[in-house]
Design an enzyme around this catalytic site. Structure first.
Site, PDB file in Angstrom:
ATOM      1  N   LEU A 208       0.364  -1.396  -0.257  1.00 27.61           N
ATOM      2  CA  LEU A 208       0.048  -0.318  -0.382  1.00 27.61           C
ATOM      3  C   LEU A 208       1.056   1.581  -0.065  1.00 27.61           C
ATOM      4  O   LEU A 208       1.893   1.109   0.610  1.00 27.61           O
ATOM      5  CB  LEU A 208      -1.097   0.570   1.288  1.00 27.61           C
ATOM      6  CG  LEU A 208      -1.899  -0.458   1.415  1.00 27.61           C
ATOM      7  CD1 LEU A 208      -2.542  -0.733   2.597  1.00 27.61           C
ATOM      8  CD2 LEU A 208      -2.477  -0.736   0.804  1.00 27.61           C
ATOM      9  N   HIS A 209       0.866   2.383  -1.174  1.00 30.74           N
ATOM     10  CA  HIS A 209       1.349   3.614  -0.836  1.00 30.74           C
ATOM     11  C   HIS A 209       0.761   4.904  -1.413  1.00 30.74           C
ATOM     12  O   HIS A 209       1.184   5.491  -0.864  1.00 30.74           O
ATOM     13  CB  HIS A 209       2.652   3.181  -1.835  1.00 30.74           C
ATOM     14  CG  HIS A 209       2.807   3.132  -2.770  1.00 30.74           C
ATOM     15  ND1 HIS A 209       1.784   2.038  -3.917  1.00 30.74           N
ATOM     16  CD2 HIS A 209       3.064   4.519  -3.681  1.00 30.74           C
ATOM     17  CE1 HIS A 209       1.875   1.992  -4.993  1.00 30.74           C
ATOM     18  NE2 HIS A 209       2.339   3.217  -5.406  1.00 30.74           N
ATOM     19  N   ARG A 210      -0.728   4.379  -1.388  1.00 32.98           N
ATOM     20  CA  ARG A 210      -1.354   5.556  -2.432  1.00 32.98           C
ATOM     21  C   ARG A 210      -1.590   6.460  -1.217  1.00 32.98           C
ATOM     22  O   ARG A 210      -2.503   6.273  -0.256  1.00 32.98           O
ATOM     23  CB  ARG A 210      -2.666   5.078  -2.847  1.00 32.98           C
ATOM     24  CG  ARG A 210      -2.353   3.987  -4.507  1.00 32.98           C
ATOM     25  CD  ARG A 210      -2.503   5.086  -5.700  1.00 32.98           C
ATOM     26  NE  ARG A 210      -1.795   3.660  -6.492  1.00 32.98           N
ATOM     27  CZ  ARG A 210      -0.730   4.013  -7.685  1.00 32.98           C
ATOM     28  NH1 ARG A 210      -0.265   5.332  -7.777  1.00 32.98           N
ATOM     29  NH2 ARG A 210      -0.124   3.699  -8.202  1.00 32.98           N
ATOM     30  N   ARG A 244       6.326   5.748   2.282  1.00 34.50           N
ATOM     31  CA  ARG A 244       5.473   7.181   2.470  1.00 34.50           C
ATOM     32  C   ARG A 244       4.952   6.048   3.815  1.00 34.50           C
ATOM     33  O   ARG A 244       4.100   6.774   4.749  1.00 34.50           O
ATOM     34  CB  ARG A 244       4.804   6.941   1.525  1.00 34.50           C
ATOM     35  CG  ARG A 244       3.515   7.546   1.867  1.00 34.50           C
ATOM     36  CD  ARG A 244       3.441   7.791   0.230  1.00 34.50           C
ATOM     37  NE  ARG A 244       2.272   8.793   0.082  1.00 34.50           N
ATOM     38  CZ  ARG A 244       3.109   9.813  -0.415  1.00 34.50           C
ATOM     39  NH1 ARG A 244       3.266   9.852  -1.430  1.00 34.50           N
ATOM     40  NH2 ARG A 244       1.443  11.189  -0.195  1.00 34.50           N
ATOM     41  N   ASP A 288      -2.110  -1.437  -3.704  1.00 33.64           N
ATOM     42  CA  ASP A 288      -2.788  -0.236  -4.592  1.00 33.64           C
ATOM     43  C   ASP A 288      -1.833   0.473  -5.303  1.00 33.64           C
ATOM     44  O   ASP A 288      -2.224   1.443  -6.247  1.00 33.64           O
ATOM     45  CB  ASP A 288      -3.322   0.584  -3.816  1.00 33.64           C
ATOM     46  CG  ASP A 288      -2.164   1.359  -2.857  1.00 33.64           C
ATOM     47  OD1 ASP A 288      -0.986   1.415  -3.545  1.00 33.64           O
ATOM     48  OD2 ASP A 288      -2.261   1.928  -1.758  1.00 33.64           O
TER      49      ASP A 288
END
Ligand code: UD1
Length: 365
Positions: A208-210, A244, A288
């Protein structure tokens, strides 16, 4: 003939590797008319695990130039890239600039080149999520609107470009260049053991990084709760964490329960071959990422994509792939269905591992 190619962030490296190798193969076969190729790294991704490791593993020669842009707001990244890349173009006077994917480097360098009247080719042209709140969608729209040569991965992409009024002669169904990398790296992945503690067909890989998923404390906490619930139910959740996301998990105090859970493994970002190894034996992916939707489709792994839309509809179950879109509400049932679904590899047209040589030939023509 002088070409400059630009990369900035992790997914670009996976796409540029076969292109660089295809140019080298062309030059070996045509020593009298070689392509002079300059590889520019904007420096958006700079951690060894996000950048250097990929250059080494995918056998990409070190970039000829690094603009050292680093992290920052979108305007800072795009603005600083444009200023630095303008100087590169003025110094080297290329005949063509090649940009890849949909990151900030893609938009920044296509605008810079076009304002200097240098032709631009876009690898991965025509993808559209229809969601203009995604920074990548803005980068795609801007880049395609000014590119001279549009190298598209699939029929949905070529249809989008035609619908937007691009000249048919500029649109090419070249295929998916990431799958060239997958085919080359597959034997190395097959030879790797699984990480200690993982059993084949008995784990889910999470990435997940969005911003839409990880920047809002409430949304991230709900996602963490959903992942913990799966782990409570006995599924091993293996999660290589993007920088992030890790920063946000730490800031929002979500790391301790995840790290303490016996069925959850958090790791640093991992290499391409290691992730492909995980993909070969995973029961499912929860992601994502854009590229993973495509890699899961080709490898056959059920993929649950935590987004409202995708710019890669060719990977969806409805179109023959393994991918479903999911929300926080539908996540438990979507993941349950994915876990009950057998592997089903699927390759759309021209996802044949020969996309990069095809692209080089198109650009030469
Ligand atoms: C970028 C791309 C995204 C792509 C993703 C893959 C854009 C608009 N987004 O998003 O399309 O899917 O890369 O990772 O270009 N950081 C580090 N080390 C690094 C790089 C980043 O610690 O080497 C941290 C920094 O805190 C940075 C944050 O991650 O501020 C976000 O990095 P950034 O490059 O701005 O965007 P990504 O989320 O990686």
């Amino acid at each position: 003939m002088k070409w400059i190619s630009v990369v900035g962030a992790r997914p670009n490296f996976i796409k540029i590797a076969p292109f660089v190798h295809a140019i080298a193969a062309y030059n070996a076969a045509n020593p009298d008319t070689p392509i002079e190729h300059i590889l520019v790294h904007t420096g958006q991704h700079y951690d060894d695990k996000m950048s250097k490791a990929f250059f080494e593993q995918l056998n990409i020669p070190e970039a000829d130039l690094n603009l050292n842009i680093g992290s920052g707001s979108h305007a800072q990244q795009v603005g600083n890239t444009m200023i630095a890349f303008e100087e590169v173009c003025q110094t080297h006077q290329p005949d063509l600039v090649v940009v890849v994917g949909d990151v900030n480097a893609t938009a920044a360098c296509s605008i810079t080149a076009k304002k200097l009247n240098i032709p631009v080719a876009h690898i991965e042209a025509g993808l559209r999520s229809g969601d203009r709140s995604m920074p990548e969608e803005i980068n795609r729209l801007v880049t395609d609107s000014i590119s001279d040569i549009l190298l598209a991965p699939d029929h949905f992409a070529t249809d989008n470009l035609a619908r937007e009024g691009h000249d048919q002669k500029s649109i090419h169904l070249s295929g998916n260049i990431m799958i060239d990398t997958l085919d080359v790296q597959l034997p190395k992945a097959q030879a790797l053991p699984l990480p200690a503690g993982l059993e084949a067909d008995n784990y889910v890989v999470v990435t997940l990084h969005r911003p839409a998923n990880v920047d809002d404390p409430k949304k991230l906490a709900s996602l963490v709760a959903a992942i913990m619930a799966q782990a409570d139910a006995g599924i091993h959740m293996y999660w290589p964490v993007h920088p992030r996301t890790r920063a946000n998990l730490a800031e929002f105090d979500q790391l301790p329960p995840l790290e303490a859970h016996p069925n959850i493994t958090l790791t640093q970002p991992i290499g391409y071959v290691e992730l492909l190894r995980l993909n070969l034996s995973a029961k499912a992916f929860l992601t994502d990422s854009g590229g993973l939707q495509e890699e899961c489709c080709v490898v056959g792994t059920p993929c649950v994509t935590l987004r409202d839309n995708t710019e890669r509809p060719v990977t969806l179950k409805a179109h023959g792939g393994t991918n479903v879109l999911s929300t926080l509400d539908t996540l438990p049932e979507d993941l349950a269905e994915a876990l009950a679904t057998p592997r089903k590899p699927y390759r759309p047209e021209n996802w044949d591992g020969q996309t990069a040589p095809r692209m080089v030939q198109t650009l030469l023509n």
